[in-house]
Design a protein around this motif. Structure first.
Motif, short mmCIF file in Angstrom:
data_model
loop_
_atom_site.label_atom_id
_atom_site.label_comp_id
_atom_site.label_asym_id
_atom_site.label_seq_id
_atom_site.Cartn_x
_atom_site.Cartn_y
_atom_site.Cartn_z
N ALA A 129 0.82 -1.22 0.00
CA ALA A 129 0.00 0.00 0.00
C ALA A 129 0.85 1.27 0.00
O ALA A 129 0.32 2.37 -0.04
CB ALA A 129 -0.92 0.00 1.22
N GLY A 130 2.19 1.10 0.08
CA GLY A 130 3.05 2.27 -0.05
C GLY A 130 4.00 2.54 1.09
O GLY A 130 4.67 3.58 1.10
N ALA A 131 4.08 1.64 2.09
CA ALA A 131 4.97 1.88 3.22
C ALA A 131 6.42 1.59 2.87
O ALA A 131 6.72 0.66 2.13
CB ALA A 131 4.55 1.03 4.41
N ARG A 132 7.34 2.40 3.44
CA ARG A 132 8.77 2.17 3.25
C ARG A 132 9.25 1.07 4.19
O ARG A 132 10.06 0.22 3.84
CB ARG A 132 9.52 3.48 3.54
N GLU A 133 8.72 1.11 5.41
CA GLU A 133 9.08 0.13 6.43
C GLU A 133 7.85 -0.09 7.29
O GLU A 133 7.10 0.85 7.58
CB GLU A 133 10.23 0.66 7.29
N VAL A 134 7.60 -1.34 7.73
CA VAL A 134 6.41 -1.66 8.54
C VAL A 134 6.85 -2.34 9.83
O VAL A 134 7.55 -3.35 9.81
CB VAL A 134 5.44 -2.59 7.78
N LEU A 135 6.43 -1.75 10.95
CA LEU A 135 6.71 -2.33 12.26
C LEU A 135 5.38 -2.69 12.92
O LEU A 135 4.38 -1.99 12.73
CB LEU A 135 7.48 -1.33 13.12
N LEU A 136 5.37 -3.76 13.71
CA LEU A 136 4.13 -4.22 14.35
C LEU A 136 4.27 -4.12 15.87
O LEU A 136 5.36 -4.34 16.42
CB LEU A 136 3.83 -5.67 13.95
N VAL A 137 3.16 -3.83 16.53
CA VAL A 137 3.15 -3.76 18.00
C VAL A 137 1.87 -4.43 18.50
O VAL A 137 0.81 -4.30 17.88
CB VAL A 137 3.23 -2.28 18.47
N PRO A 138 1.94 -5.21 19.61
CA PRO A 138 0.73 -5.86 20.13
C PRO A 138 -0.27 -4.83 20.64
O PRO A 138 0.10 -3.86 21.31
CB PRO A 138 1.27 -6.72 21.28
N GLU A 139 -1.55 -5.05 20.34
CA GLU A 139 -2.60 -4.09 20.73
C GLU A 139 -2.65 -3.80 22.23
O GLU A 139 -2.80 -2.63 22.63
CB GLU A 139 -3.96 -4.60 20.25
N PRO A 140 -2.55 -4.82 23.11
CA PRO A 140 -2.67 -4.50 24.54
C PRO A 140 -1.57 -3.55 25.03
O PRO A 140 -1.83 -2.67 25.84
CB PRO A 140 -2.53 -5.88 25.22
#
Length: 345
Positions: A129-140
Motif C-alpha cells: 500500500a506504499g509503506a517504506r518500512e512496517v513495524l508491528l506492535v501488540p494491541e494491549p
C-alpha cells in the motif's frame, strides 16, 4: 542506514490502529488525522474500488448486485488481502493529503494472539500500500501506553481491550506481555448475537447496522435502573414483508449474555495465570478497559462483580490503541522492546 535517516527527515511517518470495525491513523506531529470504518466497496464487473471508509459503510446491506461492500478484516486479522491493501492505500493517502515525496514508515498494532502468517499478511499489505518500512506492535501494549500505564516498570499492569473483532486481555511488566488471552469475540459478535436473537424470538431479519444501533442505544451488560425499549425495522421471515416492532433492553441483555460470558471467562483464565507478585499489583491498581466494546453500558460493573477487582474504563477508549502506537512512533528508541518480530522463511 544514512539514506534511511535522510529519508526519515522528509517522511510523514504514521501509526495505524487497523481494526475490524474502524481504522484510526496517527500522523507524527499532528495526532489522530483519520478515523473511518474499515469497509471497502467494489464494483464487481470491473473489480475497481468505488468507495472506502464512511461512504462504503453506508452501502453495507444496501448495494445492488454489481456493487460489493465488504469488511476486509475479520476477528482482528486480514480476511481479504487485496481489499486490505486498497483500504490502507486510500487511508494513508488521505492522512498524508496525497503528499508522497517519501514513502512513510508505518507502525501498525495487531492482536497479541496473531500467527506468523497473519503478521506477514499485515506487513505485506502495508508495504504494497506504499509503506517504506512496517513495524508491528501488540494491541494491549499499545493500549496501555496510550492510557499512560507504566509498562516499562517492574510492576503489573492489566488491560482489557474489546475491539470489533477481538478481545485482548493482557498483564504487562517491563515492556513485555507476561500473560495474555486473545479471543475472537468483540463488538461484531455482539451485533450477530442480537441479529440471531431477533430472528429466533420474532422471525424478524435485521441487518448488522440495525443490530449495532440496538446495541449502542439500549444494549447493556448489567441491569439498568430504568429499562428501555426501542423500535426496530426488518423483514418478517414468515410473511416476507417489512415489519416494525419493539425490543426491550432486557431482551438485548439476554441476547448479549453469551459473548459477554466468553469475555468474563477469558478474564478469569488470565487472572488465574498471573504470577502472585503481579496479581498483588493488579489488586492495588485495578484493571483498565479500552476499545469500543468497553462503551457497552454496565460492562465494567459486570467484570467488577465477577472479579471483585477495581475496573476502570479509559477516558477515551476508542483512541487509546492508536495514541499508544503514536507514542511509539514519536519515540521508537524508548519503546524498541515492545515491537514484534516477524519470522520469514
Amino acid at each position: 542506514m544514512f539514506l534511511d535517516q535522510v529519508m526519515g527527515v522528509f517522511a510523514n511517518d504514521v501509526a495505524i490502529d487497523l481494526g475490524t470495525a474502524n481504522t484510526l491513523v496517527y500522523l507524527r506531529g499532528k495526532g489522530i488525522v483519520l478515523n473511518e470504518p474499515s469497509v471497502v466497496a467494489v464494483d464487481r464487473t470491473t473489480n475497481k474500488v468505488i468507495a472506502v471508509g464512511k461512504e462504503a459503510k453506508s452501502m453495507l446491506g444496501r448495494t445492488p448486485d454489481e456493487i460489493h461492500a465488504v469488511r476486509p478484516l475479520k476477528d482482528g486479522v486480514i480476511a481479504d488481502f487485496e481489499k486490505t491493501e486498497d483500504l490502507l492505500r486510500e487511508f494513508i493517502q488521505k492522512a498524508l493529503r496525497r503528499r508522497t515525496w517519501v514513502r512513510p514508515r508505518i507502525i501498525i498494532c495487531v492482536p497479541s494472539g496473531i500467527t506468523e502468517v497473519e503478521k506477514r499478511a499485515v506487513q505485506d499489505s502495508a508495504q504494497h500500500a506504499g509503506a517504506r518500512e512496517v513495524l508491528l506492535v501488540p494491541e494491549p501494549i499499545a493500549a496501555a501506553i496510550g492510557v499512560g500505564l507504566p509498562v516499562g516498570k517492574p510492576s503489573g499492569n492489566m488491560i482489557i481491550d474489546i475491539g470489533g473483532g477481538t478481545t485482548e486481555i493482557a498483564v504487562m511488566a517491563l515492556n513485555s506481555i507476561v500473560n495474555q488471552q486473545s479471543i475472537r469475540v468483540g463488538g461484531d459478535e455482539m451485533d450477530e448475537a442480537i441479529v440471531q436473537y431477533v430472528k429466533k424470538a420474532y422471525n424478524l431479519l435485521i441487518g448488522e447496522q440495525t443490530a449495532e444501533q440496538i446495541k449502542i442505544k439500549i444494549g447493556s451488560a448489567f441491569r439498568l435502573e430504568q429499562e428501555e425499549e426501542m423500535e426496530i425495522k426488518g423483514r418478517d421471515l414468515v410473511a416476507g414483508i417489512p415489519k416494525t416492532m419493539k425490543i426491550s433492553s432486557v431482551e438485548v441483555r439476554e441476547a448479549l449474555s453469551e459473548p459477554l460470558q466468553q469475555i468474563v471467562d477469558a478474564l478469569m483464565q488470565s487472572l488465574e495465570k498471573t504470577p502472585p507478585e503481579l496479581a498483588s499489583d493488579i489488586v492495588d491498581r485495578g484493571i483498565v478497559m479500552t476499545g469500543g466494546g468497553s462503551l457497552l453500558r454496565g460492562i465494567d460493573m459486570l467484570l467488577r462483580e465477577a472479579t471483585n477487582l477495581p475496573i476502570t474504563v479509559a477516558e477515551d477508549p476508542l483512541s487509546c490503541v492508536v495514541l499508544g502506537t503514536g507514542k511509539i512512533l514519536d519515540d521508537p528508541t524508548q519503546y524498541e522492546k515492545v515491537l514484534m518480530s516477524v519470522v520469514r522463511d
